[in-house]
Design a protein around this motif. Sequence first.
Motif, PDB file in Angstrom:
ATOM      1  N   ARG A  73       0.821  -1.219   0.000  1.00  0.00           N
ATOM      2  CA  ARG A  73       0.000   0.000   0.000  1.00  0.00           C
ATOM      3  C   ARG A  73       0.853   1.266   0.000  1.00  0.00           C
ATOM      4  O   ARG A  73       0.323   2.367   0.186  1.00  0.00           O
ATOM      5  N   HIS A  77      -0.759   5.124   0.954  1.00  0.00           N
ATOM      6  CA  HIS A  77      -0.891   5.571   2.349  1.00  0.00           C
ATOM      7  C   HIS A  77      -0.079   6.850   2.575  1.00  0.00           C
ATOM      8  O   HIS A  77       0.674   7.299   1.720  1.00  0.00           O
ATOM      9  N   ASP A  81       0.359   3.004   8.069  1.00  0.00           N
ATOM     10  CA  ASP A  81      -0.735   2.123   7.657  1.00  0.00           C
ATOM     11  C   ASP A  81      -1.589   1.822   8.888  1.00  0.00           C
ATOM     12  O   ASP A  81      -1.295   0.923   9.667  1.00  0.00           O
ATOM     13  N   THR A 103       5.457   0.641   7.744  1.00  0.00           N
ATOM     14  CA  THR A 103       5.495   0.902   6.317  1.00  0.00           C
ATOM     15  C   THR A 103       6.946   1.140   5.896  1.00  0.00           C
ATOM     16  O   THR A 103       7.842   1.276   6.724  1.00  0.00           O
TER      17      THR A 103
END
Length: 225
Positions: A73, A77, A81, A103
């Motif tokens: 992601r 993001h 996250d 992340t």
Amino acid sequence: MAKRKLDIFSKAWKILWRASLLLILILFVFRFVPPPTTAFMLQSPYPVTQDWISIDELSSHVPLAFVSSEDQRFPSHYGVDFTAIRKALSQYDDGDGLRGASTITQQTAKNLFLWSGRSFVRKGLEAGLALSLETLWGKKRILEVYVNIAEFGQGIYGVEAASQHYFGRSASKLTMNQAARLAIMLPSPRTRSPNDLTFYLRQRVIWVERQMQQLGSDYLTPILD
């Protein structure tokens, strides 16, 4: 007594304000200049080897391999996250221990400025720094710094030094399989080697390659152009 407390608060506020300004200045400089070292490099018990490489010179497989393996992601993001954090906190409440849920942005912040270990204090600092990186640097620079400062072995930092060490070639020439083999070294780079994979790590490489194919070669184009 009240005046003394006010003076202490005022001094503490000035120190915090100056520290914040210094941090912003450092982050602004590192947006354009490769960091000369990191907190993790300074804490390394081994001699440090690092070679910086521009993200524009990297094999296109490298950024995709690390995003596929570490943080799918990442393009969407804002540095943290929250879905992964809620899951980690839920598992912690159930007695499973505090998990990472970091992340790529958080890992970059941690490697640059913080220390290893899992504590709420460090995670809080990590999250705050991650939001600052997203604001001041942007995705492309974060990913560039990340692959250049991550550890890939005992004292081996950055994907270029790792590629030269393990494969005898520049990271600009890495194949999909080689990029995936480097990506799976994290988060235990001192105990793993891309040239000596266990059965679990071989399966992990296959999984990363499959994720890379599913995400597609254009997945990171919006943040790398």
